[in-house]
Scaffold this active site. Structure first.
Site, PDB file in Angstrom:
ATOM      1  N   ASN A 131      14.849  96.465  44.752  1.00 42.33           N
ATOM      2  CA  ASN A 131      14.491  96.236  43.359  1.00 42.33           C
ATOM      3  C   ASN A 131      15.213  94.988  42.868  1.00 42.33           C
ATOM      4  O   ASN A 131      16.428  94.853  43.045  1.00 42.33           O
ATOM      5  CB  ASN A 131      14.870  97.438  42.489  1.00 42.33           C
ATOM      6  CG  ASN A 131      14.520  97.225  41.031  1.00 42.33           C
ATOM      7  OD1 ASN A 131      15.336  96.770  40.239  1.00 42.33           O
ATOM      8  ND2 ASN A 131      13.283  97.541  40.673  1.00 42.33           N
ATOM      9  N   GLU A 194       9.938  93.730  44.855  1.00 38.72           N
ATOM     10  CA  GLU A 194       9.969  92.402  44.231  1.00 38.72           C
ATOM     11  C   GLU A 194      10.352  91.291  45.209  1.00 38.72           C
ATOM     12  O   GLU A 194       9.939  90.145  45.034  1.00 38.72           O
ATOM     13  CB  GLU A 194      10.919  92.398  43.032  1.00 38.72           C
ATOM     14  CG  GLU A 194      10.379  93.084  41.792  1.00 38.72           C
ATOM     15  CD  GLU A 194      10.762  94.557  41.713  1.00 38.72           C
ATOM     16  OE1 GLU A 194      10.397  95.216  40.730  1.00 38.72           O
ATOM     17  OE2 GLU A 194      11.426  95.034  42.660  1.00 38.72           O
ATOM     18  N   ASP A 240      19.374  87.822  21.757  1.00 40.80           N
ATOM     19  CA  ASP A 240      18.231  88.220  22.569  1.00 40.80           C
ATOM     20  C   ASP A 240      17.060  87.280  22.331  1.00 40.80           C
ATOM     21  O   ASP A 240      17.186  86.250  21.672  1.00 40.80           O
ATOM     22  CB  ASP A 240      17.859  89.679  22.299  1.00 40.80           C
ATOM     23  CG  ASP A 240      17.482  90.395  23.581  1.00 40.80           C
ATOM     24  OD1 ASP A 240      16.717  89.817  24.373  1.00 40.80           O
ATOM     25  OD2 ASP A 240      17.946  91.524  23.802  1.00 40.80           O
TER      26      ASP A 240
END
Length: 421
Positions: A131, A194, A240
């Site tokens: 992952n 991935e 963010d």
């Protein structure tokens, strides 16, 4: 990394300080590749990934990139990992305390400290395989604190590992090919590999080598080998994708066991809230939304998550309208495919979805507010939206059907053209 930088012809800066200096430069040239010769004795690059630069790196037209990614996703199982442990010989091994010497920036005035923002986190699980994911990581003395979003794959694998052995082996790779960044940003099923997806993006194969903890990693400029522990520490505040500060939370600690770097490494600094951040967050979601809308409206042509919507909250969906109601069905399908979406605009295939003025033209000339706007109250939204009900993660969603009325007929909306000759 150097080959990619040279291909992009970056703006060259002689020197910058890692505290606010790097971020000032990246902000000033947001969206344009920047190469800084000296940050704390290291080279630094930023603003590598935008729609334009990724199109150049992969030699794919901007409007076709979504289909390029979709094709690679469908070939994920065919991706091959070429193990070459001689790659490890390129690296200098350092003690954990040396991370303080790395050119890890402090980006904004209220940030909790220096943050790794472009690091791809690599973990392995015997049941689910590899992952890859990207997380902001706070540097604290000789250990790290990772922001791990609850119920995402890494969070699930972390809790699984805690039950099985009390920690999760991890590698963090910094300064990787954009294929690895895109792979780490992609949302898919937990069984989706991935690393193999990155290989598919690169044409079918990617070189990897094994670290001492057994993890296979792609070639990178800097690598951190460690363990994610059950212990937690304060993480945040930090900026963010919306350019606003996220809250302070208790988040897992990463024990650094070993540091690797190339002899003359280039650190990748990713500006929080910048175009690169938005691009890597949003572009990998577009193929998933396209597939979701296609299941409902097969004539969907393309989709874009807009920069003004932080490449996360706003989508423009382009369809070839066949029947009345296609626009509203596309709106609902887009919301279902990407729950973080807040506003969706559906347009006809004569509208350029990459030109916000053309999209606004469709709204101006093809929308009647009492008939063509869908409002959904109290829906699950994004925690990144500061205007939402953050406690319950609820928001109002708005869909705008900016397609031509078939009842009136397309000729009623015909746009004038001037012949070429």
């Amino acid at each position: 990394m150097r080959e990619i930088i040279n291909k992009l012809n970056p703006i060259i800066i002689d020197k910058a300080d890692k505290k606010f200096g790097v971020s000032r430069i990246l902000k000033k040239y947001d969206g344009k590749p920047v190469y800084i010769k000296d940050v704390n004795g290291f080279e630094v690059v930023g603003n590598l990934c935008s729609r334009e630069t990724l199109s150049k790196i992969f030699n794919v037209k901007k409007e076709d990139f979504i289909f390029f990614m979709l094709d690679a996703m469908e070939k994920e199982k065919e991706g091959k990992l070429k193990i070459n442990n001689k790659l490890k010989e390129k690296y200098i091994v350092e003690i954990p305390e040396n991370i303080k010497n790395w050119p890890i920036p402090i980006y904004y005035e209220k940030d909790a400290g220096a943050y790794i923002t472009s690091g791809v986190v690599v973990v392995y699980d015997k049941d689910y395989g590899y992952n890859l994911s990207i997380h902001r990581i706070l540097v604290k003395d000789d250990y790290l604190v990772i922001r791990m979003v609850e119920q995402r794959h890494l969070h699930f694998l972390y809790n699984k590992a805690l039950k099985e052995k009390g920690y999760l082996d991890v590698a963090i790779v910094i300064g990787v090919h954009p294929a690895v960044l895109l792979a780490g940003s992609t949302s898919a099923d937990i069984t989706f590999d991935e690393l193999k997806f990155a290989a598919a993006l690169l044409g079918g194969e990617i070189g990897v080598f094994e670290l001492d903890n057994g993890l296979l990693v792609p070639e990178a400029e800097f690598i951190i080998e460690g363990k994610i522990l059950p212990e937690v520490d304060d993480e945040g505040p930090f900026v963010d994708i919306t350019g606003t500060y996220d809250i302070v939370r208790k988040q897992p600690i990463i024990k650094i066991e070993k540091l690797y770097r190339k002899e003359k490494p280039i650190f990748h600094a990713l500006l929080p809230g910048g175009i690169e951040h938005k691009t890597l967050m949003g572009m990998p979601q577009e193929p998933r939304i396209l597939k979701g809308v296609r299941n409902t409206v097969p004539t969907v042509k393309n989709i874009v998550l807009t920069e003004g919507g932080c490449c996360w909250l706003h989508a423009v969906v382009q369809i070839e309208k066949r029947t009345e109601g296609d626009g509203k069905n596309a709106i609902l399908a887009a919301f279902a495919s990407h729950p973080s979406l807040k506003h969706v605009i559906v347009v006809d295939d004569d509208i350029n979805i990459f030109d916000i003025n053309d999209v606004e033209y469709a709204i101006a000339t093809r929308v009647q507010g009492d008939k063509d706007i869908v409002i959904i109250s109290g829906a699950k939204g994004s925690s990144l939206d500061p205007s939402s009900d953050l406690k319950n993660k609820l928001t109002a969603k708005v869909g705008v059907d900016a397609t031509m009325s078939l009842i009136k007929g397309r000729e009623h909306f015909e746009r004038a053209k001037i012949p070429d000759k």
